[in-house]
Design an enzyme around this catalytic site. Structure first.
Site, PDB file in Angstrom:
ATOM      1  N   ARG A  76       0.850  -1.219   0.000  1.00 62.51           N
ATOM      2  CA  ARG A  76       0.000   0.000   0.000  1.00 62.51           C
ATOM      3  C   ARG A  76       0.876   1.255   0.000  1.00 62.51           C
ATOM      4  O   ARG A  76       0.621   2.225  -0.709  1.00 62.51           O
ATOM      5  CB  ARG A  76      -0.939  -0.019   1.212  1.00 62.51           C
ATOM      6  CG  ARG A  76      -2.039  -1.075   1.090  1.00 62.51           C
ATOM      7  CD  ARG A  76      -2.782  -1.263   2.408  1.00 62.51           C
ATOM      8  NE  ARG A  76      -3.447  -0.040   2.853  1.00 62.51           N
ATOM      9  CZ  ARG A  76      -3.953   0.121   4.079  1.00 62.51           C
ATOM     10  NH1 ARG A  76      -3.851  -0.854   4.979  1.00 62.51           N
ATOM     11  NH2 ARG A  76      -4.554   1.231   4.419  1.00 62.51           N
ATOM     12  N   HIS A 125      -6.031   8.190  12.043  1.00 61.30           N
ATOM     13  CA  HIS A 125      -5.632   6.775  12.009  1.00 61.30           C
ATOM     14  C   HIS A 125      -4.161   6.584  11.680  1.00 61.30           C
ATOM     15  O   HIS A 125      -3.761   5.534  11.191  1.00 61.30           O
ATOM     16  CB  HIS A 125      -6.511   6.021  11.001  1.00 61.30           C
ATOM     17  CG  HIS A 125      -7.946   5.966  11.421  1.00 61.30           C
ATOM     18  ND1 HIS A 125      -8.985   5.797  10.540  1.00 61.30           N
ATOM     19  CD2 HIS A 125      -8.527   6.097  12.645  1.00 61.30           C
ATOM     20  CE1 HIS A 125     -10.137   5.797  11.208  1.00 61.30           C
ATOM     21  NE2 HIS A 125      -9.884   5.988  12.472  1.00 61.30           N
TER      22      HIS A 125
HETATM   23  C1  BV8 Z   1     -11.014   2.065  19.043  1.00 61.51           C
HETATM   24  C2  BV8 Z   1      -5.759   2.535   9.682  1.00 61.51           C
HETATM   25  C3  BV8 Z   1     -11.181   1.777  21.307  1.00 61.51           C
HETATM   26  C4  BV8 Z   1      -5.326   1.126   9.373  1.00 61.51           C
HETATM   27  C5  BV8 Z   1      -8.145   2.307  10.150  1.00 61.51           C
HETATM   28  C6  BV8 Z   1     -17.677   2.367  18.638  1.00 61.51           C
HETATM   29  C7  BV8 Z   1     -16.781   3.237  19.288  1.00 61.51           C
HETATM   30  C8  BV8 Z   1     -15.414   2.973  19.295  1.00 61.51           C
HETATM   31  C9  BV8 Z   1     -14.904   1.849  18.608  1.00 61.51           C
HETATM   32  C10 BV8 Z   1     -15.789   0.996  17.970  1.00 61.51           C
HETATM   33  C11 BV8 Z   1     -17.158   1.243  17.978  1.00 61.51           C
HETATM   34  N1  BV8 Z   1     -17.746   0.256  17.259  1.00 61.51           N
HETATM   35  C12 BV8 Z   1     -16.807  -0.598  16.801  1.00 61.51           C
HETATM   36  C13 BV8 Z   1     -15.611  -0.194  17.242  1.00 61.51           C
HETATM   37  C14 BV8 Z   1     -14.359  -0.867  16.962  1.00 61.51           C
HETATM   38  C15 BV8 Z   1     -13.665  -0.377  15.694  1.00 61.51           C
HETATM   39  C16 BV8 Z   1     -14.622  -0.124  14.563  1.00 61.51           C
HETATM   40  O1  BV8 Z   1     -15.030   1.017  14.313  1.00 61.51           O
HETATM   41  N2  BV8 Z   1     -14.958  -1.186  13.839  1.00 61.51           N
HETATM   42  C17 BV8 Z   1     -15.819  -1.057  12.686  1.00 61.51           C
HETATM   43  C18 BV8 Z   1     -15.373  -2.046  11.620  1.00 61.51           C
HETATM   44  C19 BV8 Z   1     -17.253  -1.304  13.133  1.00 61.51           C
HETATM   45  N3  BV8 Z   1     -12.917   0.843  15.982  1.00 61.51           N
HETATM   46  C20 BV8 Z   1     -11.669   0.690  16.465  1.00 61.51           C
HETATM   47  O2  BV8 Z   1     -11.160  -0.364  16.731  1.00 61.51           O
HETATM   48  C21 BV8 Z   1     -10.893   1.984  16.672  1.00 61.51           C
HETATM   49  N4  BV8 Z   1     -10.270   1.916  17.972  1.00 61.51           N
HETATM   50  O3  BV8 Z   1     -12.140   2.418  19.019  1.00 61.51           O
HETATM   51  O4  BV8 Z   1     -10.355   1.753  20.173  1.00 61.51           O
HETATM   52  C22 BV8 Z   1     -10.587   0.931  22.298  1.00 61.51           C
HETATM   53  C23 BV8 Z   1      -9.300   0.458  22.130  1.00 61.51           C
HETATM   54  C24 BV8 Z   1      -8.754  -0.349  23.104  1.00 61.51           C
HETATM   55  C25 BV8 Z   1      -9.515  -0.685  24.214  1.00 61.51           C
HETATM   56  C26 BV8 Z   1     -10.824  -0.208  24.335  1.00 61.51           C
HETATM   57  C27 BV8 Z   1     -11.354   0.596  23.385  1.00 61.51           C
HETATM   58  C28 BV8 Z   1      -9.744   2.128  15.673  1.00 61.51           C
HETATM   59  C29 BV8 Z   1     -10.282   2.265  14.289  1.00 61.51           C
HETATM   60  C30 BV8 Z   1      -9.144   2.624  13.321  1.00 61.51           C
HETATM   61  C31 BV8 Z   1      -8.902   1.483  12.361  1.00 61.51           C
HETATM   62  N5  BV8 Z   1      -7.882   1.878  11.375  1.00 61.51           N
HETATM   63  N6  BV8 Z   1      -7.162   2.710   9.310  1.00 61.51           N
HETATM   64  C32 BV8 Z   1      -5.152   0.886   7.906  1.00 61.51           C
HETATM   65  O5  BV8 Z   1      -5.413   1.798   7.086  1.00 61.51           O
HETATM   66  O6  BV8 Z   1      -4.726  -0.231   7.570  1.00 61.51           O
HETATM   67  S1  BV8 Z   1      -9.732   2.430   9.609  1.00 61.51           S
HETATM   68  C33 BV8 Z   1      -9.766   2.349   7.900  1.00 61.51           C
HETATM   69  O7  BV8 Z   1     -11.036   1.891   7.534  1.00 61.51           O
HETATM   70  C34 BV8 Z   1      -9.652   3.680   7.209  1.00 61.51           C
HETATM   71  O8  BV8 Z   1      -8.770   4.539   7.861  1.00 61.51           O
HETATM   72  C35 BV8 Z   1     -11.052   4.243   7.174  1.00 61.51           C
HETATM   73  O9  BV8 Z   1     -11.279   5.101   8.255  1.00 61.51           O
HETATM   74  C36 BV8 Z   1     -11.893   3.022   7.407  1.00 61.51           C
HETATM   75  C37 BV8 Z   1     -12.808   2.746   6.285  1.00 61.51           C
HETATM   76  O10 BV8 Z   1     -11.953   2.587   5.117  1.00 61.51           O
HETATM   77  P1  BV8 Z   1     -12.585   2.618   3.620  1.00 61.51           P
HETATM   78  O11 BV8 Z   1     -13.863   1.844   3.604  1.00 61.51           O
HETATM   79  O12 BV8 Z   1     -11.571   2.328   2.595  1.00 61.51           O
HETATM   80  O13 BV8 Z   1     -12.844   4.044   3.407  1.00 61.51           O
HETATM   81  P2  BV8 Z   1     -14.079   4.709   3.763  1.00 61.51           P
HETATM   82  O14 BV8 Z   1     -14.828   4.149   4.898  1.00 61.51           O
HETATM   83  O15 BV8 Z   1     -13.585   6.035   3.968  1.00 61.51           O
HETATM   84  O16 BV8 Z   1     -15.030   4.376   2.464  1.00 61.51           O
HETATM   85  C38 BV8 Z   1     -14.683   4.805   1.174  1.00 61.51           C
HETATM   86  C39 BV8 Z   1     -15.775   5.798   0.812  1.00 61.51           C
HETATM   87  O17 BV8 Z   1     -15.352   6.578  -0.278  1.00 61.51           O
HETATM   88  C40 BV8 Z   1     -17.065   5.097   0.363  1.00 61.51           C
HETATM   89  O18 BV8 Z   1     -18.176   5.690   1.004  1.00 61.51           O
HETATM   90  C41 BV8 Z   1     -17.102   5.377  -1.146  1.00 61.51           C
HETATM   91  O19 BV8 Z   1     -18.427   5.528  -1.624  1.00 61.51           O
HETATM   92  C42 BV8 Z   1     -16.393   6.689  -1.216  1.00 61.51           C
HETATM   93  N7  BV8 Z   1     -15.772   7.005  -2.512  1.00 61.51           N
HETATM   94  C43 BV8 Z   1     -15.236   6.136  -3.420  1.00 61.51           C
HETATM   95  N8  BV8 Z   1     -14.731   6.834  -4.469  1.00 61.51           N
HETATM   96  C44 BV8 Z   1     -14.954   8.157  -4.196  1.00 61.51           C
HETATM   97  C45 BV8 Z   1     -15.602   8.264  -2.962  1.00 61.51           C
HETATM   98  N9  BV8 Z   1     -15.953   9.446  -2.427  1.00 61.51           N
HETATM   99  C46 BV8 Z   1     -15.663  10.561  -3.129  1.00 61.51           C
HETATM  100  N10 BV8 Z   1     -15.032  10.553  -4.323  1.00 61.51           N
HETATM  101  C47 BV8 Z   1     -14.671   9.369  -4.886  1.00 61.51           C
HETATM  102  N11 BV8 Z   1     -14.053   9.349  -6.088  1.00 61.51           N
END
Ligand code: BV8
Ligand code: ZN
Length: 256
Positions: A76, A125
C-alpha cells in the site's frame, strides 16, 4: 457513472462556504480513490483477498503473521509513493486559503493531502509513512525514500529495531487500538466549533472517527457530504452532493 452536473451545487451553499468562520473537512479513503489508491475494502485483493481488513489491520493480525501484514502495508505504501495527489486533494489545499479558520481531519494513512500542499493535517488513524518498533515504539526510518519494488503482492519480513531488535510495525492505528488522543480531541473540538463541515469520501463505518460529523450536526453546523454512494450520513447532512470528490471539489472552487 455520469459526470457530476456542477449546476446542481446550491448557490446558497457557495455563499455559506464563502462566509464560513471555521470550516472543517473530514476525509476518508474516497478522497484518494481518484489517485488510484484502493479504498480500505478494495485493498483486500490478491494475497489478502481471503482476509477481513479488520483482521489484517490489527495487532493480533500482525502478531499472527508479521510478514503477511507488513507485506500488505508495504504494498500500500509503495502504491501511495507512486501515486499523485488528485484534483480533490488540490482543491482542499486551496480551500484552506479561502476561510479564516480551516481544519483538515483525515482517516487516511496516505500523505497525499500533504503532497497537495495541505498543512497541519489531523491524521486520526496514523500514517503509512511513520513506522515504529512494535516492542519499544522507537520511530523507524525507512532506509530509502523509494521503497523496494513491491509491485506484486507478497509477504515481507518486517525490518528490526536497531535499538531493541523488535519488529517494525506500520505507524497506523489498528482496530482495537486507541486513536492518538490529542489529535482526536483537536478534531472533536473543531467539529464542535465549526460553522461548516464537509464530509468527503467516507463510508462512516469506523468509529470513533465516524462520530466527528455527528458532533458538527449536533452543533448545528452546515454539513455537506460528498460521496458517489449513500451512507448513514445521507439523512442528517444539510447538503448531499452525490458524485466524485475529484469533480465536485474543483467545481466548488470555481464557484467560490
Ligand atoms: C477504538 C488505519 C477503542 C489502518 C483504520 C464504537 C466506538 C469505538 C470503537 C468501535 C465502535 N464500534 C466498533 C468499534 C471498533 C472499531 C470499529 O469502528 N470497527 C468497525 C469495523 C465497526 N474501531 C476501532 O477499533 C478503533 N479503535 O475504538 O479503540 C478501544 C481500544 C482499546 C480498548 C478499548 C477501546 C480504531 C479504528 C481505526 C482502524 N484503522 N485505518 C489501515 O489503514 O490499515 S480504519 C480504515 O477503515 C480507514 O482509515 C477508514 O477510516 C476506514 C474505512 O476505510 P474505507 O472503507 O476504505 O474508506 P471509507 O470508509 O472512507 O469508504 C470509502 C468511501 O469513499 C465510500 O463511502 C465510497 O463511496 C467513497 N468514494 C469512493 N470513491 C470516491 C468516494 N468518495 C468521493 N469521491 C470518490 N471518487
Ligand atoms: Zn525497539
Amino acid at each position: 457513472m455520469n459526470k457530476f452536473d456542477v449546476t446542481t451545487i446550491p448557490t446558497e451553499l457557495i455563499e455559506q462556504i464563502r462566509n464560513a468562520e471555521h470550516l472543517v473537512v473530514l476525509t476518508g479513503a474516497g478522497v484518494s480513490a481518484e489517485s488510484g489508491i484502493p479504498t480500505f475494502r478494495d485493498a483486500m485483493t490478491g494475497l489478502w483477498e481471503n482476509y477481513r481488513a479488520e483482521e489484517l489491520a490489527s495487532a493480533g493480525g500482525f502478531r499472527k503473521s508479521p510478514p503477511l501484514v507488513w507485506g500488505w502495508y508495504e504494498w500500500r505504501r509503495n502504491m501511495v509513493l507512486q501515486a499523485k495527489p488528485n484534483p480533490a486533494h488540490e482543491a482542499l489545499a486551496k480551500l484552506a486559503t479561502k476561510v479564516p479558520r480551516f481544519t483538515l481531519v483525515t482517516q487516511n494513512v496516505d500523505n497525499l493531502h500533504e503532497r497537495a500542499g495541505s498543512i497541519d493535517v489531523l491524521h486520526l488513524h496514523g500514517s503509512l509513512h511513520s513506522p515504529r518498533c512494535f516492542a519499544c515504539a522507537r520511530p523507524y526510518v525507512f532506509d530509502s525514500t523509494i521503497p523496494p519494488e513491491i509491485n506484486e503482492e507478497k509477504s515481507i519480513e518486517p525490518p528490526r529495531c536497531s535499538h531493541c531488535g523488535g519488529k517494525i510495525r506500520p505507524g497506523v492505528v489498528w482496530f482495537g487500538e486507541l486513536l492518538p488522543e490529542k489529535i482526536f480531541q483537536q478534531a472533536e473540538g473543531a467539529a464542535g466549533k465549526c460553522d461548516v463541515m464537509l464530509v468527503i469520501g467516507t463510508s462512516g463505518l469506523v468509529f470513533p472517527a465516524a462520530n466527528i460529523p455527528s458532533i458538527a450536526i449536533h452543533n448545528k453546523a452546515i454539513t455537506v457530504q460528498i460521496n458517489p454512494t449513500s451512507t448513514d450520513f445521507d439523512s442528517s447532512v444539510t447538503y448531499n452532493l452525490i458524485g466524485k470528490a475529484g469533480e465536485i471539489l474543483p467545481a466548488m472552487m470555481e464557484l467560490l
